[in-house]
Design a protein around this motif. Structure first.
Motif, PDB file in Angstrom:
ATOM      1  N   ASP A 213       0.771  -1.351  -0.001  1.00  0.00           N
ATOM      2  CA  ASP A 213       0.120   0.148  -0.097  1.00  0.00           C
ATOM      3  C   ASP A 213       0.828   1.262   0.054  1.00  0.00           C
ATOM      4  OD1 ASP A 213       1.103  -0.516   2.244  1.00  0.00           O
ATOM      5  OD2 ASP A 213      -0.659   0.251   3.565  1.00  0.00           O
ATOM      6  N   ASP A 234      -9.287  -3.203  -5.006  1.00  0.00           N
ATOM      7  CA  ASP A 234      -8.600  -4.061  -3.831  1.00  0.00           C
ATOM      8  C   ASP A 234      -8.811  -5.329  -4.341  1.00  0.00           C
ATOM      9  OD1 ASP A 234     -10.783  -5.089  -2.668  1.00  0.00           O
ATOM     10  OD2 ASP A 234     -10.449  -3.873  -0.709  1.00  0.00           O
ATOM     11  N   TRP A 240     -10.573   0.688  -5.071  1.00  0.00           N
ATOM     12  CA  TRP A 240      -9.571   1.166  -4.197  1.00  0.00           C
ATOM     13  C   TRP A 240      -9.618   2.505  -3.718  1.00  0.00           C
ATOM     14  CZ3 TRP A 240      -5.745   4.909  -4.346  1.00  0.00           C
ATOM     15  CH2 TRP A 240      -4.532   4.609  -3.905  1.00  0.00           C
ATOM     16  N   SER A 244      -6.511   1.139   1.332  1.00  0.00           N
ATOM     17  CA  SER A 244      -6.706  -0.200   0.672  1.00  0.00           C
ATOM     18  C   SER A 244      -5.343  -0.784   0.950  1.00  0.00           C
ATOM     19  CB  SER A 244      -6.971  -0.644  -0.726  1.00  0.00           C
ATOM     20  OG  SER A 244      -8.138   0.203  -1.017  1.00  0.00           O
ATOM     21  N   THR A 245      -5.112  -1.868   1.376  1.00  0.00           N
ATOM     22  CA  THR A 245      -3.947  -2.777   1.466  1.00  0.00           C
ATOM     23  C   THR A 245      -3.193  -3.421   0.393  1.00  0.00           C
ATOM     24  OG1 THR A 245      -4.946  -4.578   2.555  1.00  0.00           O
ATOM     25  CG2 THR A 245      -4.226  -2.785   4.037  1.00  0.00           C
ATOM     26  N   ASP A 246      -3.969  -3.352  -0.602  1.00  0.00           N
ATOM     27  CA  ASP A 246      -3.605  -4.075  -2.093  1.00  0.00           C
ATOM     28  C   ASP A 246      -4.177  -3.423  -2.945  1.00  0.00           C
ATOM     29  OD1 ASP A 246      -6.166  -5.562  -1.747  1.00  0.00           O
ATOM     30  OD2 ASP A 246      -5.119  -6.760  -0.188  1.00  0.00           O
ATOM     31  N   VAL A 247      -4.032  -3.733  -4.413  1.00  0.00           N
ATOM     32  CA  VAL A 247      -4.686  -3.285  -5.399  1.00  0.00           C
ATOM     33  C   VAL A 247      -4.590  -4.081  -6.585  1.00  0.00           C
ATOM     34  CG1 VAL A 247      -2.263  -2.123  -6.233  1.00  0.00           C
ATOM     35  CG2 VAL A 247      -4.341  -0.876  -6.905  1.00  0.00           C
TER      36      VAL A 247
END
Length: 268
Positions: A213, A234, A240, A244-247
């Motif tokens: 992130d 995400d 997103w 968000s901790t990912d994409v």
């Protein structure tokens, strides 16, 4: 796109391009003399410091009242208001090793939404821009994502967001790579994220995902992909945000298949 943002974009482009010109002067394709981790870190920091000297004050002056994000490796939401999220040497690790995948980015984030971005790649003289509601462009030419609808033969990418990621993150990357290769994709693993996201926005590649992130590596590319007509969520398929901790950023026709493939790896 408001008149104010159009005028701001016109101010920001030459600022970022000037920063890029300085970074280019510091570049050489000669074999690097770096031999230790400390030397690599010192070279990276020297690039950042030099470019920030010509980037920071002009950007703050161009948007009175805006804030400046100091830590380019930070993630998560920002306080309310407008903030400049920049990377004075996006792909710095490539730059100091004589590789060509690097550039300068500056993104205005308003209330945790990227609303304006400029990315300049000095070695090609190319500038990418996007303004919320105004589309994404490469040197003034509109960008469009690919029209693919299946993963078989799709060109997808991922990469490491920051040094020192957790072992769990590395395992997630490994599992997701296996899943996308099994689904029939052709895979690129590289840094920096911004350049991979540019390729998605321009339709040169079909998807990019990342298990991390870091704001400075994502906000510019996310806005470019979104304004070009791509889809950014995400790993759960939720739109997103900077929280968000990912994409996952992809062309519309392959976004769902990418999410499906990632779910088989237990990474979503």
């Amino acid at each position: 796109m408001s008149h104010n943002e159009t005028a701001l974009l016109a101010e920001v482009v030459p600022i970022v391009e000037a920063a890029g010109a300085l970074l280019q002067k510091r570049f050489t394709t000669e074999p690097p003399t770096l031999t230790t981790f400390d030397e690599i870190v010192a070279a990276i920091n020297a690039n950042d410091d030099a470019v920030l000297d010509v980037l920071r004050e002009p950007l703050l002056a161009a948007r009175p009242g805006s804030g400046w994000v100091e830590d380019e490796l930070a993630g998560g939401p920002l306080p309310p208001g407008e903030w400049w999220v920049t990377d004075p040497a996006e792909g710095n690790i490539n730059h100091v090793h004589g590789l060509t995948d690097w550039g300068v980015t500056a993104t205005l984030v308003r209330d945790n939404r990227p609303v304006l971005t400029v990315v300049h790649l000095p070695l090609t003289g190319t500038t990418y821009t996007a303004v919320e509601g105004g589309g994404a462009h490469q040197d003034g030419v509109p960008l469009r994502p690919s029209r693919k609808t299946a993963l078989l033969g799709a060109l997808v990418g991922t990469g490491q967001a920051r040094p020192g990621e957790s072992v769990e993150t590395f395992r997630s990357i490994g599992g997701s790579v296996t899943a996308l290769l099994t689904a029939g994709s052709v895979l690129r693993v590289s840094v920096p994220a911004t350049l991979q996201l540019i390729h998605v926005a321009a339709g040169r590649t079909d998807a990019f995902w990342q298990h991390s992130d870091v704001r400075s590596g994502l906000v510019a590319g996310v806005l470019l992909v979104t304004e070009a007509g791509g889809v950014v969520t995400d790993l759960q398929g939720v739109p997103w945000t900077v929280a968000s901790t990912d994409v996952v950023a992809a062309a519309p026709g392959v976004h769902g298949p990418v999410l499906d493939a990632l779910s088989t790896a237990g990474t979503s």
